[in-house]
Design a protein around this motif. Structure first.
Motif, PDB file in Angstrom:
ATOM      1  N   ALA A   1       0.830  -1.208   0.000  1.00 31.68           N
ATOM      2  CA  ALA A   1       0.000   0.000   0.000  1.00 31.68           C
ATOM      3  C   ALA A   1       0.863   1.256   0.000  1.00 31.68           C
ATOM      4  O   ALA A   1       0.550   2.234  -0.685  1.00 31.68           O
TER       5      ALA A   1
ATOM      6  N   ASN B   1       0.449   3.964  -2.995  1.00 26.65           N
ATOM      7  CA  ASN B   1      -0.187   5.240  -2.668  1.00 26.65           C
ATOM      8  C   ASN B   1       0.468   6.405  -3.407  1.00 26.65           C
ATOM      9  O   ASN B   1       1.670   6.611  -3.329  1.00 26.65           O
TER      10      ASN B   1
ATOM     11  N   GLN C   1     -10.857  -0.192  -7.386  1.00 26.88           N
ATOM     12  CA  GLN C   1     -12.217   0.297  -7.163  1.00 26.88           C
ATOM     13  C   GLN C   1     -12.644   1.232  -8.295  1.00 26.88           C
ATOM     14  O   GLN C   1     -12.630   2.444  -8.160  1.00 26.88           O
TER      15      GLN C   1
ATOM     16  N   SER D   1      -8.898   9.912  -9.473  1.00 24.74           N
ATOM     17  CA  SER D   1      -8.321   9.325  -8.269  1.00 24.74           C
ATOM     18  C   SER D   1      -9.073   8.026  -8.001  1.00 24.74           C
ATOM     19  O   SER D   1     -10.287   8.031  -7.819  1.00 24.74           O
TER      20      SER D   1
ATOM     21  N   GLY E   1      -9.223   4.228  -5.907  1.00 27.01           N
ATOM     22  CA  GLY E   1      -8.783   3.458  -4.756  1.00 27.01           C
ATOM     23  C   GLY E   1      -8.438   2.028  -5.140  1.00 27.01           C
ATOM     24  O   GLY E   1      -9.001   1.463  -6.070  1.00 27.01           O
TER      25      GLY E   1
ATOM     26  N   ARG F   1      -8.411  -1.419  -3.123  1.00 24.96           N
ATOM     27  CA  ARG F   1      -8.787  -2.018  -1.841  1.00 24.96           C
ATOM     28  C   ARG F   1      -8.004  -3.311  -1.619  1.00 24.96           C
ATOM     29  O   ARG F   1      -8.313  -4.346  -2.192  1.00 24.96           O
TER      30      ARG F   1
ATOM     31  N   GLU G   1      -6.694   1.062   1.967  1.00 24.79           N
ATOM     32  CA  GLU G   1      -7.081   1.402   0.603  1.00 24.79           C
ATOM     33  C   GLU G   1      -6.270   2.591   0.091  1.00 24.79           C
ATOM     34  O   GLU G   1      -6.687   3.738   0.215  1.00 24.79           O
ATOM     35  N   PRO G   2      -5.103   2.326  -0.504  1.00 22.66           N
ATOM     36  CA  PRO G   2      -4.329   3.421  -1.084  1.00 22.66           C
ATOM     37  C   PRO G   2      -4.997   3.939  -2.357  1.00 22.66           C
ATOM     38  O   PRO G   2      -5.793   3.238  -2.977  1.00 22.66           O
ATOM     39  N   HIS G   3      -4.677   5.165  -2.729  1.00 24.46           N
ATOM     40  CA  HIS G   3      -5.254   5.774  -3.930  1.00 24.46           C
ATOM     41  C   HIS G   3      -4.164   6.019  -4.963  1.00 24.46           C
ATOM     42  O   HIS G   3      -3.038   6.373  -4.623  1.00 24.46           O
TER      43      HIS G   3
END
Length: 168
Positions: free
Chosen positions: A69, A73, A116, A128, A130, A132, A138-140
């Motif tokens: 993550a 991110n 996502q 942007s 996500g 999961r 949940e990094p973006h």
């Protein structure tokens, strides 16, 4: 009657759980269908040991995913595609496309189902999205979709959604 669940039972518990059930429910439903067995002291001890091992494994996986993550991110992925009228793409950018490019960027595989994305991206812009990995983790990532030869304007996703809603 104490039973050890062998399989997941709806409204009762998951496999490996030790539950107190009524005698009739246990003898007439759970035991004949091989959904559970009598919970003897030995089985209870084995179930607790198995649960402890499972928790250690989950903690280890969580740490590994936390590292993933951190590397995911804030990553920015750029897609250059053919663009038609009103900044609409001829194709679309799907979660599979994003997963492939993300794998190339960070060097680790990410399952496309973890991304996502409600529906494929069909307009140019900055989005942007996500990823999961686990509940609460949940990094973006940023996805930039541009047209070939600089065609299409790059606008934030909120503006792109606003333009799409006014055109519909």
């Amino acid at each position: 009657m104490k039973v050890l669940l062998i399989q997941d039972v709806e409204h009762l518990g998951t496999a490996g759980d030790i539950k107190e059930v009524s005698g009739g429910y246990g003898r007439n439903y759970l035991l004949p269908k091989k959904l559970a067995v009598f919970a003897t002291p030995g089985l209870i001890k084995q179930a607790e040991e198995r649960l402890a091992k499972q928790r250690k494994l989950e903690a280890k996986q969580r740490e590994e995913l936390r590292g993933l993550a951190d590397s995911i991110n804030g990553v920015t992925l750029k897609f250059v595609t053919k663009v038609g009228e009103q900044d609409r793409l001829y194709g679309s950018v799907t979660s599979s496309d994003i997963a492939e490019k993300l794998q190339a960027a960070i060097g680790q595989e990410v399952d496309r189902r973890k991304i996502q994305l409600d529906e494929p991206i069909k307009r140019t812009g900055v989005y942007s999205i996500g990823v999961r990995l686990l509940a609460g983790l949940e990094p973006h990532i940023n996805v930039v979709v541009e047209g070939e030869n600089g065609e299409g304007s790059v606008q934030p996703a909120a503006e792109a959604a606003e333009v799409a809603s006014t055109e519909a």
